[in-house]
Design a protein around this motif. Structure first.
Motif, PDB file in Angstrom:
ATOM      1  N   LEU A  83      21.605  30.612  36.702  1.00 26.94           N
ATOM      2  CA  LEU A  83      20.785  30.087  36.868  1.00 26.94           C
ATOM      3  C   LEU A  83      21.652  28.537  37.234  1.00 26.94           C
ATOM      4  O   LEU A  83      22.919  28.494  36.282  1.00 26.94           O
ATOM      5  CB  LEU A  83      20.833  30.377  35.518  1.00 26.94           C
ATOM      6  CG  LEU A  83      19.994  29.447  34.539  1.00 26.94           C
ATOM      7  CD1 LEU A  83      18.089  29.318  34.449  1.00 26.94           C
ATOM      8  CD2 LEU A  83      19.670  29.678  32.404  1.00 26.94           C
ATOM      9  N   LEU A  84      20.744  27.753  37.488  1.00 26.88           N
ATOM     10  CA  LEU A  84      21.213  26.380  37.792  1.00 26.88           C
ATOM     11  C   LEU A  84      20.777  25.693  36.181  1.00 26.88           C
ATOM     12  O   LEU A  84      20.131  25.339  35.590  1.00 26.88           O
ATOM     13  CB  LEU A  84      20.491  25.941  38.817  1.00 26.88           C
ATOM     14  CG  LEU A  84      20.383  24.207  39.479  1.00 26.88           C
ATOM     15  CD1 LEU A  84      22.010  23.992  39.680  1.00 26.88           C
ATOM     16  CD2 LEU A  84      19.541  23.680  39.798  1.00 26.88           C
ATOM     17  N   VAL A  85      22.208  24.861  36.457  1.00 27.28           N
ATOM     18  CA  VAL A  85      22.286  24.023  35.148  1.00 27.28           C
ATOM     19  C   VAL A  85      23.071  22.403  35.340  1.00 27.28           C
ATOM     20  O   VAL A  85      23.740  22.530  36.349  1.00 27.28           O
ATOM     21  CB  VAL A  85      22.817  24.705  33.919  1.00 27.28           C
ATOM     22  CG1 VAL A  85      21.667  25.950  33.559  1.00 27.28           C
ATOM     23  CG2 VAL A  85      24.621  24.567  33.990  1.00 27.28           C
ATOM     24  N   ALA A  86      22.952  21.177  34.251  1.00 30.78           N
ATOM     25  CA  ALA A  86      23.279  20.792  34.475  1.00 30.78           C
ATOM     26  C   ALA A  86      24.222  21.061  33.533  1.00 30.78           C
ATOM     27  O   ALA A  86      24.016  20.286  32.017  1.00 30.78           O
ATOM     28  CB  ALA A  86      22.512  18.854  34.723  1.00 30.78           C
ATOM     29  N   GLU A 115      15.709  13.938  37.706  1.00 34.26           N
ATOM     30  CA  GLU A 115      16.229  13.141  38.852  1.00 34.26           C
ATOM     31  C   GLU A 115      16.578  14.891  39.542  1.00 34.26           C
ATOM     32  O   GLU A 115      16.235  15.036  40.853  1.00 34.26           O
ATOM     33  CB  GLU A 115      16.562  12.200  38.974  1.00 34.26           C
ATOM     34  CG  GLU A 115      15.583  10.574  38.714  1.00 34.26           C
ATOM     35  CD  GLU A 115      16.235   9.934  39.451  1.00 34.26           C
ATOM     36  OE1 GLU A 115      17.656   9.879  39.567  1.00 34.26           O
ATOM     37  OE2 GLU A 115      16.253   8.358  38.418  1.00 34.26           O
ATOM     38  N   LEU A 116      17.653  14.950  39.516  1.00 35.78           N
ATOM     39  CA  LEU A 116      18.566  16.347  39.952  1.00 35.78           C
ATOM     40  C   LEU A 116      17.692  16.913  40.355  1.00 35.78           C
ATOM     41  O   LEU A 116      17.984  18.829  40.723  1.00 35.78           O
ATOM     42  CB  LEU A 116      19.344  16.218  39.274  1.00 35.78           C
ATOM     43  CG  LEU A 116      20.751  15.048  38.851  1.00 35.78           C
ATOM     44  CD1 LEU A 116      21.657  14.697  37.689  1.00 35.78           C
ATOM     45  CD2 LEU A 116      20.898  14.953  40.421  1.00 35.78           C
ATOM     46  N   GLN A 117      16.135  17.657  38.989  1.00 37.72           N
ATOM     47  CA  GLN A 117      15.651  18.663  38.887  1.00 37.72           C
ATOM     48  C   GLN A 117      16.263  20.028  38.503  1.00 37.72           C
ATOM     49  O   GLN A 117      15.527  20.637  38.804  1.00 37.72           O
ATOM     50  CB  GLN A 117      15.159  18.737  40.254  1.00 37.72           C
ATOM     51  CG  GLN A 117      13.691  16.987  40.578  1.00 37.72           C
ATOM     52  CD  GLN A 117      13.123  17.132  42.177  1.00 37.72           C
ATOM     53  OE1 GLN A 117      13.717  18.365  42.907  1.00 37.72           O
ATOM     54  NE2 GLN A 117      12.548  16.731  42.831  1.00 37.72           N
ATOM     55  N   VAL A 118      17.086  19.628  37.166  1.00 35.41           N
ATOM     56  CA  VAL A 118      17.394  20.894  37.113  1.00 35.41           C
ATOM     57  C   VAL A 118      17.351  21.142  35.887  1.00 35.41           C
ATOM     58  O   VAL A 118      15.929  20.541  35.017  1.00 35.41           O
ATOM     59  CB  VAL A 118      18.839  20.751  36.563  1.00 35.41           C
ATOM     60  CG1 VAL A 118      19.936  20.341  37.662  1.00 35.41           C
ATOM     61  CG2 VAL A 118      19.370  19.906  35.335  1.00 35.41           C
ATOM     62  N   PRO A 119      16.670  22.628  36.130  1.00 36.89           N
ATOM     63  CA  PRO A 119      15.566  23.175  34.728  1.00 36.89           C
ATOM     64  C   PRO A 119      16.443  22.892  33.234  1.00 36.89           C
ATOM     65  O   PRO A 119      15.668  22.812  32.614  1.00 36.89           O
ATOM     66  CB  PRO A 119      15.912  24.851  35.396  1.00 36.89           C
ATOM     67  CG  PRO A 119      17.156  24.938  36.307  1.00 36.89           C
ATOM     68  CD  PRO A 119      17.441  24.020  36.880  1.00 36.89           C
ATOM     69  N   GLY A 177      13.054  20.960  33.219  1.00 42.14           N
ATOM     70  CA  GLY A 177      12.485  21.215  34.223  1.00 42.14           C
ATOM     71  C   GLY A 177      11.508  21.980  33.928  1.00 42.14           C
ATOM     72  O   GLY A 177      11.111  22.792  34.070  1.00 42.14           O
ATOM     73  N   ARG A 178      11.887  23.409  33.042  1.00 41.60           N
ATOM     74  CA  ARG A 178      11.428  24.190  32.570  1.00 41.60           C
ATOM     75  C   ARG A 178      11.487  24.594  30.825  1.00 41.60           C
ATOM     76  O   ARG A 178      12.827  23.535  30.011  1.00 41.60           O
ATOM     77  CB  ARG A 178      11.834  25.594  32.989  1.00 41.60           C
ATOM     78  CG  ARG A 178      12.082  25.648  34.397  1.00 41.60           C
ATOM     79  CD  ARG A 178      12.409  26.886  35.281  1.00 41.60           C
ATOM     80  NE  ARG A 178      12.748  28.061  35.115  1.00 41.60           N
ATOM     81  CZ  ARG A 178      13.597  29.171  35.367  1.00 41.60           C
ATOM     82  NH1 ARG A 178      14.473  28.962  36.001  1.00 41.60           N
ATOM     83  NH2 ARG A 178      14.151  30.021  34.644  1.00 41.60           N
TER      84      ARG A 178
END
Length: 196
Positions: A83-86, A115-119, A177-178
């Protein structure tokens, strides 16, 4: 937001040595009262404790650094699901401004997260901050999860300690984003690196 406080968003490579020194002093003063060990990483000009952030939200007022929050994009695993996260962390507020709060930091970061389009944005906090974080969660999209284990690597490989540690921490998730319903179910989060 308090008058006289201005937020600056800056990428890590935009910081000057003087910025790192000022932040190091801020973290020693902010984290030191919670235990000498917590202030120890901030020596010389090192303004990070574990993983180094790639983006920082720094609040300033007439007295200098007032608050800070770091961000680092990374892949974590939730029970084996990538899972991509910030990751949000390295949070602090100067004691005389404790009402400034984590909510202001996240509000400042939110357009950049989008802007970074993280979910998702993700972070962990100590159990001592439970009341503060749960109160914040009532008034925002943040979900606070407990009963999870988080595995992280140590910032430096050492011969006297295992290379990873597992902690039970409060996990904070902010859907970006989700929807939160897309966050994987699971009880073990692998950070695959040191804590921010």
């Amino acid at each position: 937001m308090r008058s006289g406080v201005e937020w600056r968003l800056c990428w890590e490579n935009e910081l000057e040595l003087s910025d790192h020194i000022e932040l190091t002093e801020f973290f020693r003063k902010t984290y030191g009262p919670t235990g000498a060990f917590n202030a120890k990483p901030f020596e010389g000009s090192q303004s990070w404790a574990g993983a180094r952030p790639e983006l920082r939200a720094i609040a300033y007022d007439a007295s200098g650094v007032a608050a800070h929050m770091g961000l680092l994009r990374r892949f974590i695993k939730v029970d084996g699901v990538d899972l991509l996260v910030a990751e949000l962390g390295l949070y602090g507020v100067r004691r005389d401004l404790e009402g400034l709060g984590i909510s202001h930091s996240i509000r400042v970061m939110l357009p950049t997260l989008q802007e970074l389009q993280v979910p998702f944005a993700f972070g962990t906090v100590r159990d001592q901050m439970r009341k503060h974080v749960e109160m914040f969660g009532r008034y925002s999209l943040v979900t606070v999860m407990s009963g999870l284990s988080v595995r992280s690597t140590l910032p430096h490989a050492r011969i006297d300690k295992p290379p990873t540690r597992v902690e039970d921490a409060l996990v904070i998730v902010l859907p970006v984003g989700r929807p939160i319903s897309d966050w994987p179910a699971g009880t073990m989060i692998d950070r695959n690196g040191p804590e921010l």
